[in-house]
Design an enzyme around this catalytic site. Structure first.
Site, short mmCIF file in Angstrom:
data_model
loop_
_atom_site.label_atom_id
_atom_site.label_comp_id
_atom_site.label_asym_id
_atom_site.label_seq_id
_atom_site.Cartn_x
_atom_site.Cartn_y
_atom_site.Cartn_z
CG ASP A 29 -2.08 0.97 1.07
OD1 ASP A 29 -3.21 0.50 0.84
OD2 ASP A 29 -1.85 2.20 1.15
CG ASN A 86 -12.72 -0.94 3.38
OD1 ASN A 86 -13.09 -1.48 4.42
ND2 ASN A 86 -11.61 -0.24 3.30
CB VAL A 95 -9.08 2.04 -4.96
CG1 VAL A 95 -8.65 1.45 -6.29
CG2 VAL A 95 -8.06 3.07 -4.48
CG HIS A 99 -8.84 -2.74 -2.70
ND1 HIS A 99 -9.73 -2.00 -3.45
CD2 HIS A 99 -8.77 -2.13 -1.50
CE1 HIS A 99 -10.17 -0.98 -2.73
NE2 HIS A 99 -9.62 -1.04 -1.52
CG HIS A 101 -7.14 -2.81 2.97
ND1 HIS A 101 -6.49 -1.60 2.91
CD2 HIS A 101 -8.33 -2.61 2.35
CE1 HIS A 101 -7.26 -0.71 2.30
NE2 HIS A 101 -8.38 -1.29 1.95
#
Ligand code: AMP
Ligand code: ZN
Length: 113
Positions: A29, A86, A95, A99, A101
């Site tokens: 990240d 998320n 974004v 994805h 995290h």
């Protein structure tokens, strides 16, 4: 396609890529919230978890496997880590490319919301 993560997958913008295969890409990240903060994403553009079809759902397992392997490599497998996806505006997704995290390397808070 004006998607920053698609551009990373295509090599059009730089990223610290740690893993890449035909289905999954992982990179550090750019604004880490923990000593280890990685992004694990599908190579294919899927806007969010809400856009994932049932036929594509095995991708999530591939992303989790990649995360587990990277957690081992980064030395946080034993100390522990957190995987977060998320989804959508109220879910905190900025974004618009699915994805996951991977966060670890410090004690994370219990707060989820
Ligand atoms: P989210 O709020 O779930 O959409 O998280 C998006 C994450 O992508 C944030 O943690 C950002 O720091 C990260 N991010 C945005 N642009 C880049 C980039 N070019 N390279 C690496 N990570 C990025
Ligand atoms: Zn994309």
């Amino acid at each position: 396609m004006d998607c920053i993560f698609c551009k990373i997958v295509a090599g059009e913008i730089p990223a610290d890529i740690l893993y890449q295969d035909e289905g999954v890409v992982a990179f550090r990240d750019i604004n880490p919230l923990a000593p280890i903060h990685l992004q694990i994403i599908p190579g294919k553009h899927i806007p969010s978890l809400a856009h994932l079809s049932e036929a594509e759902s095995s991708l999530i397992g591939d992303m989790v496997n990649t995360a587990n392997q990277l957690a081992k490599k980064e030395g946080i497998s034993e100390s522990g880590y957190r995987l977060v996806i998320n989804c959508g505006k109220q879910g905190g997704q900025f974004v618009p490319h699915l994805h996951m995290h991977l966060l670890g390397g410090r004690q994370l808070s219990n707060a989820l919301g």
